[in-house]
Design an enzyme around this catalytic site. Structure first.
Site, PDB file in Angstrom:
ATOM      1  N   HIS A  53       0.855  -1.198   0.000  1.00 13.80           N
ATOM      2  CA  HIS A  53       0.000   0.000   0.000  1.00 13.80           C
ATOM      3  C   HIS A  53       0.879   1.232   0.000  1.00 13.80           C
ATOM      4  O   HIS A  53       2.081   1.151   0.281  1.00 13.80           O
ATOM      5  CB  HIS A  53      -0.901   0.023   1.248  1.00 13.80           C
ATOM      6  CG  HIS A  53      -0.119   0.168   2.516  1.00 13.80           C
ATOM      7  ND1 HIS A  53       0.574  -0.884   3.085  1.00 13.80           N
ATOM      8  CD2 HIS A  53       0.123   1.244   3.314  1.00 13.80           C
ATOM      9  CE1 HIS A  53       1.186  -0.461   4.177  1.00 13.80           C
ATOM     10  NE2 HIS A  53       0.935   0.836   4.338  1.00 13.80           N
ATOM     11  N   ASP A  55       0.732   5.063   1.981  1.00 11.97           N
ATOM     12  CA  ASP A  55      -0.031   5.693   3.063  1.00 11.97           C
ATOM     13  C   ASP A  55      -0.839   6.860   2.486  1.00 11.97           C
ATOM     14  O   ASP A  55      -0.355   7.600   1.635  1.00 11.97           O
ATOM     15  CB  ASP A  55       0.916   6.176   4.164  1.00 11.97           C
ATOM     16  CG  ASP A  55       1.664   5.017   4.821  1.00 11.97           C
ATOM     17  OD1 ASP A  55       1.191   3.867   4.716  1.00 11.97           O
ATOM     18  OD2 ASP A  55       2.721   5.262   5.435  1.00 11.97           O
TER      19      ASP A  55
HETATM   20  O1  LIG Z   1       5.925  -1.943   9.905  1.00  7.36           O
HETATM   21  C1  LIG Z   1       6.310  -1.181   9.013  1.00  7.36           C
HETATM   22  O2  LIG Z   1       7.485  -0.880   8.837  1.00  7.36           O
HETATM   23  C2  LIG Z   1       5.295  -0.619   8.048  1.00  7.36           C
HETATM   24  C3  LIG Z   1       4.106   0.000   8.705  1.00  7.36           C
HETATM   25  C4  LIG Z   1       3.195   0.625   7.704  1.00  7.36           C
HETATM   26  O3  LIG Z   1       3.465   0.684   6.543  1.00  7.36           O
HETATM   27  C5  LIG Z   1       1.906   1.195   8.132  1.00  7.36           C
HETATM   28  O4  LIG Z   1       1.540   1.019   9.304  1.00  7.36           O
HETATM   29  O5  LIG Z   1       1.249   1.843   7.293  1.00  7.36           O
HETATM   30 FE   LIG Z   2       2.215   2.127   5.491  1.00  6.38          FE
END
Ligand SMILES: O=C(O)CCC(=O)C(=O)O
Ligand SMILES: [Fe+2]
Length: 183
Positions: A53, A55
């Site tokens: 994904h 963000d």
């Molecule tokens: O655990 C990670 O490094 C990624 C976390 C992540 O992409 C999110 O929480 O949107």
């Molecule tokens: Fe993320």
């Protein structure tokens, strides 16, 4: 939020805009925190840690909280998944879809995913930063006076509703925000 606010004039300058071009949007900006835990799994290659994904917000600061250097996080660069190794005491910074939209695509949001290890647990804390709820999510007017607008302009509330009702599938969310005339 202070870190992001300090970066705003630098980003604006980099875009050739007035230093305060983004400032108002981040008065009472939104910050939310998510903790991720990836337990070890013997069948690590058969499971998903966190689906690919990008963000949705403006910028995410990610901290890996346990000190184990594990191969836990990948970004997609030119179609290939590349590991991002944590640096002790440093944040990983994700540029989000809101930044991409504000800049009409000049800053790219990064597609990433969480990978599970066979032996080691990994934990991370992600702090998501976005503009306030009054801010419209669309390319900055100062940018699209000179170029074709590539993304829609929507209310922040609608933007968040769209994101939370979308599945976490790669770049499918940002694709929905593209204007149809742009390939
Ligand atoms: O655990 C990670 O490094 C990624 C976390 C992540 O992409 C999110 O929480 O949107
Ligand atoms: Fe993320």
């Amino acid at each position: 939020m202070n870190i992001v606010k300090r970066l705003l004039p630098i980003i604006a300058k980099n875009l050739g805009l007035q230093p305060d071009a983004l400032t108002d949007k981040f008065t009472d900006g939104i910050q939310s925190i998510k903790m991720n835990c990836y337990p070890p799994c013997a069948q690590a290659t058969n499971v998903v840690g966190l689906s690919p994904h990008s963000d949705a917000g403006f910028m995410t600061l990610v901290l890996q909280v346990n000190q184990v250097q594990v191969h836990g996080r990948q970004i997609r660069r030119n179609g290939t998944w590349v590991f991002v190794m944590p640096l002790d005491g440093a944040f990983v910074v994700n540029l989000g879809d809101t930044l991409r939209i504000f800049t009409n695509g000049k800053y790219k949001s990064i597609e990433h995913r969480g990978i599970v290890d066979t032996a080691k647990e990994r934990m991370s804390v992600a702090a998501f930063h976005g503009p306030n709820m009054h801010a419209k999510i669309g390319p900055l007017e100062e940018i699209v006076v000179n170029e074709v607008q590539a993304y829609k302009r929507v209310d922040h509330e609608n933007f968040r509703r769209l994101f939370f009702s979308a599945k976490l599938i790669g770049k499918s969310f940002i694709e929905q925000m593209k204007l149809k005339s742009i390939s």
